[in-house]
Design an enzyme around this catalytic site. Structure first.
Site, PDB file in Angstrom:
ATOM      1  CG  HIS B  12      -0.204  -0.029   2.427  1.00 32.65           C
ATOM      2  ND1 HIS B  12      -0.814  -0.721   3.797  1.00 32.65           N
ATOM      3  CD2 HIS B  12       1.001   0.481   2.812  1.00 32.65           C
ATOM      4  CE1 HIS B  12       0.092  -0.768   4.688  1.00 32.65           C
ATOM      5  NE2 HIS B  12       1.052   0.181   4.306  1.00 32.65           N
ATOM      6  CG  HIS B  59       0.685   4.101   7.663  1.00 27.16           C
ATOM      7  ND1 HIS B  59      -0.365   3.559   7.260  1.00 27.16           N
ATOM      8  CD2 HIS B  59       1.827   3.584   7.341  1.00 27.16           C
ATOM      9  CE1 HIS B  59       0.069   2.379   6.765  1.00 27.16           C
ATOM     10  NE2 HIS B  59       1.570   2.563   6.619  1.00 27.16           N
ATOM     11  CG  HIS B 193       8.601  -1.430   3.577  1.00 30.23           C
ATOM     12  ND1 HIS B 193       7.652  -2.586   3.919  1.00 30.23           N
ATOM     13  CD2 HIS B 193       7.884  -0.330   3.675  1.00 30.23           C
ATOM     14  CE1 HIS B 193       6.473  -1.580   4.317  1.00 30.23           C
ATOM     15  NE2 HIS B 193       6.659  -0.656   4.149  1.00 30.23           N
ATOM     16  CD  GLU B 240       3.103  -1.492   6.507  1.00 32.92           C
ATOM     17  OE1 GLU B 240       2.873  -0.600   6.961  1.00 32.92           O
ATOM     18  OE2 GLU B 240       3.586  -1.839   5.341  1.00 32.92           O
TER      19      GLU B 240
END
Lengths: 119, 280
Positions: B12, B59, B193, B240
């Site tokens: 995303h 977030h 990441h 995530e």
């Protein structure tokens, strides 16, 4: 030793645990406020005055003033809130990556492309 | 009774929103990412979900550190997007399904998941962009939604084991919804990441691929790891994968791989896409 302290130390990596969450609260609260365009404008107009309203520590304000990404993290900043501060400065996550690793942005991007070629 | 048709897990990354807004789908940087989606669109045309339940992580748009729920379920008639402080393009509001939301909330609390329920909730890029990727041509998302948010901001985060159990209970709750609807599960985030720290830019394709493969036949594989171990292997934001895991766990019985794609880099991220169909 606190029960929430991570058992594992990972080089170049901070786990945003209870210690950092408490330490960084004021800085993160300021950055959270940047979700609002009006607040971003108020910060741009008077950075020091705006930061004062949130009670930033000296360490936090210095890191904000000098745009020191690793300093912001060390002062308890969380990357998700800091990203909103970076947005005000017109920086993307690759600018941040470069700043934290000491690379140029081009080198940082090239490193990721190279990782993709090896995959 | 409702029936779960399958799950789609996708990255995303916020930059996807900019790429969509600028029509960069055929740009050489973006093409390997967007090329993953047409086979998934074809499958969606076939299974035609009536409702989509989206597992994602906020977030710092809706939730701050003053009140940080481990699991939050949206129960609103409509969910709004926002620019998140860095001016990303916003998408039109998403329609909710309060009936399913409250059914899921009742069932999950009965199964000992102590949730936060949200009758107002802003949804960020982690919710909105995957839906735009799945239905790119519709002016607004054509399928109503139920958002389920998992805390990946402030530790302690729920463990992989716990997220697996949440997903499993969520799937059972959906299957007991007394409406003749086809339900799609979407899990968003990842894959490996790291945005913050001196190790920024870290990716781990070997682990990502093992994880993607595990979701088909051995979905509990990643629950052997603690969250700190997952961060070590996948980066600070690689955690995530918890949403992918919970989405897979919501599927009853055996699944088959509809399509998958994996590409490095999108922004700082190893991007992944995995669509899975429930086998009847």
């Amino acid at each position: 030793m606190s029960a929430t302290k991570p058992a594992l130390q990972i080089p170049g990596t901070r786990i945003f645990d209870s210690e950092l969450a408490q330490k960084g609260y004021a800085l993160n609260k300021m950055c959270f406020s940047f979700n609002s365009a009006e607040n971003r404008e108020a910060f741009r107009a008077d950075e020091a005055g705006y930061a004062r309203k949130f009670g930033l520590t000296v360490e936090q304000y210095e890191a904000v003033r000098t745009r020191n990404v690793l300093g912001l993290l060390a002062a308890g900043g969380n990357v998700y809130y800091l990203a909103k501060f970076a947005g005000i400065l017109g920086l993307d996550v690759q600018d941040l990556g470069a700043a934290q690793t000491g690379m140029s942005k081009e080198d940082f991007k090239a490193m990721l492309v190279a990782a993709g070629k090896e995959a | 009774m409702a029936r779960i048709v399958g799950a789609i897990n996708t990255s995303h990354v916020p930059a996807i929103g900019r790429a969509i807004a600028a029509n960069l789908q055929d740009d050489p940087y973006w093409k390997p990412f967007f090329d993953g989606f047409p086979p998934v669109h074809a499958w969606l045309d076939k299974v035609r979900p009536d409702v989509v339940v989206v597992l994602y992580n906020d977030h710092g748009l809706n939730f701050f550190l003053d009140k940080m729920p481990t699991f939050a379920v949206g129960a609103a008639p409509e969910y709004h997007n926002a620019d998140e402080g860095w001016g990303i393009p916003t998408l039109p509001p998403f329609k909710g399904v309060p009936g399913l939301s409250w059914h899921v909330i009742n069932e999950l609390v009965a199964r000992e998941f102590d949730l936060t329920t949200c009758q107002e909730m802003l949804v960020d890029h982690a919710f909105s962009l995957p839906l735009k990727l799945l239905w790119p041509d519709a002016p607004s998302c054509p399928v109503p939604t139920v958002p389920v948010c998992i805390n990946t901001v402030q530790y302690p985060l729920p463990s992989a084991r716990r997220c697996y159990k949440l997903g499993k209970a969520l799937g059972e709750a959906i299957a007991s919804w007394d409406e003749d609807k086809r339900v799609l599960i979407v899990g968003t985030g990842g894959l490996s990441h790291q945005l913050d720290g001196e190790r920024a830019g870290f990716v781990n394709p070997a682990f990502d691929k093992a994880f993607m493969d595990s979701l088909i036949d051995n979905p509990e594989w990643v629950t052997q790891y603690s969250n700190e171990e997952i961060v070590e292997k996948t980066g600070t934001q690689g955690i995530e994968l918890l949403m992918w895991l919970a989405a897979r766990a919501a599927l009853p019985g055996k699944v088959s791989r509809v399509h998958s794609n994996y590409h490095i880099p999108i922004s700082n991220t190893a991007s992944g896409l995995l669509a899975m169909a429930c086998e009847d």
